[in-house]
Enzyme design. Sequence first.
Site, PDB file in Angstrom:
ATOM      1  N   LYS A 170       0.838  -1.203   0.000  1.00 44.80           N
ATOM      2  CA  LYS A 170       0.000   0.000   0.000  1.00 44.80           C
ATOM      3  C   LYS A 170       0.872   1.252   0.000  1.00 44.80           C
ATOM      4  O   LYS A 170       0.597   2.207  -0.724  1.00 44.80           O
ATOM      5  CB  LYS A 170      -0.931  -0.017   1.224  1.00 44.80           C
ATOM      6  CG  LYS A 170      -2.034  -1.060   1.089  1.00 44.80           C
ATOM      7  CD  LYS A 170      -2.719  -1.395   2.408  1.00 44.80           C
ATOM      8  CE  LYS A 170      -3.674  -2.570   2.225  1.00 44.80           C
ATOM      9  NZ  LYS A 170      -4.172  -3.132   3.478  1.00 44.80           N
ATOM     10  N   ASP A 227     -11.333   3.083   4.734  1.00 46.03           N
ATOM     11  CA  ASP A 227     -11.604   1.653   4.501  1.00 46.03           C
ATOM     12  C   ASP A 227     -12.948   1.229   5.110  1.00 46.03           C
ATOM     13  O   ASP A 227     -13.200   0.038   5.269  1.00 46.03           O
ATOM     14  CB  ASP A 227     -10.460   0.803   5.069  1.00 46.03           C
ATOM     15  CG  ASP A 227     -10.421  -0.606   4.455  1.00 46.03           C
ATOM     16  OD1 ASP A 227     -11.017  -0.810   3.375  1.00 46.03           O
ATOM     17  OD2 ASP A 227      -9.810  -1.495   5.064  1.00 46.03           O
ATOM     18  N   GLN A 245      -4.220  -1.789   9.927  1.00 48.56           N
ATOM     19  CA  GLN A 245      -4.113  -3.108   9.287  1.00 48.56           C
ATOM     20  C   GLN A 245      -4.694  -4.185  10.203  1.00 48.56           C
ATOM     21  O   GLN A 245      -4.324  -4.311  11.362  1.00 48.56           O
ATOM     22  CB  GLN A 245      -2.638  -3.403   8.949  1.00 48.56           C
ATOM     23  CG  GLN A 245      -2.422  -4.678   8.180  1.00 48.56           C
ATOM     24  CD  GLN A 245      -3.041  -4.671   6.775  1.00 48.56           C
ATOM     25  OE1 GLN A 245      -2.967  -3.692   6.049  1.00 48.56           O
ATOM     26  NE2 GLN A 245      -3.674  -5.767   6.406  1.00 48.56           N
TER      27      GLN A 245
END
Length: 279
Positions: free
Chosen positions: A52, A119, A96
């Site tokens: 990423k 996200d 994450q």
Amino acid sequence: MSMILDGASVAARIKEKLGPRIQKLIAGNVTPCLATILVGADSSSETYVRMKGNACRKLGMESRRIHLDESTTTEQLVDEIRKLNDDATVHGILLQHPVPHHIDERAAFEAISIDKDVDGVTTLGFAQTAFGFGLYPSCTPAAIMTILDAYNLPIEGKHAVVIGRSPILGKPVSLMLLNRNATVTICHSKTERLDEIVKSADIVVAAVGKPKFVQGDWIKPGAVVMDAGYNKGNVGDVDYDACLLNAGAITPVPAGVGPVTIAMLLKHTVDAAERMCSK
Ligand code: NAP
């Protein structure tokens, strides 16, 4: 003959469109910045975070990486997230998953400001996606929908069977398909006669976390197979070679859903930077 849904080229097109938008922001002294937080030393997570970060840098965006020790407490993690919320140079925050077991992951997700929840992990972000007006739906579900649209694959009226109900994947993609007028069946580990249900699907979304889980003879001839899985050895949640024989269209692993997921993360971060600038 199956159509191979080429996620790499869909991702390339998304990133190409982002280029001028990023340059415009930079010209106005704003470099879109994604902060990624990794807790502990999970090697797969480290790889994802690195991918990423590299994708950000390739497009001229900033990637800020916060790597916290395995022993970090929920309170310390929440404090780090709040610092990023308050930092005007950060536009997107990605924690994450998974975090170490002793951490309250939900509490950590909830600490992310809705403006930077690129996200779709907060309750509010998820709810907005469910209602159909989410600015930043979870990136993998968004990637699945983007690939379906990129290939003009019909969704309305189709029976979509989603295998998996996780908050970041199975549930949001089910709601996104429902919002596009698919008839959705959500399956999980307690589902009975899974194979029979999948056999009735026009669209199959595999989000199970088990390599080659979906069998070729479960796929109705002509069905669209979207494999969100990413397991060790670059293997998806679908038995690709076997499903290829029946599927009308199928995403490969790698170069299917994965690269589009990263492209959606970058897009959401750029969207967030533009929105913050216009405030
Ligand atoms: P997860 O949180 O572990 O959820 C897995 C889901 O699969 C759960 O809902 C579970 O049901 C269900 N399941 C497990 N065994 C099953 C069985 N035998 N039959 C039917 N359902 C079963 O996983 P996730 O985070 O959603 O990830 C799913 C996959 O997507 C993984 O391969 C992951 O690596 C991949 N992924 C890829 C990307 C990408 O960028 N491509 C991003 C995120 C995740 P229960 O709820 O009943 O336990």
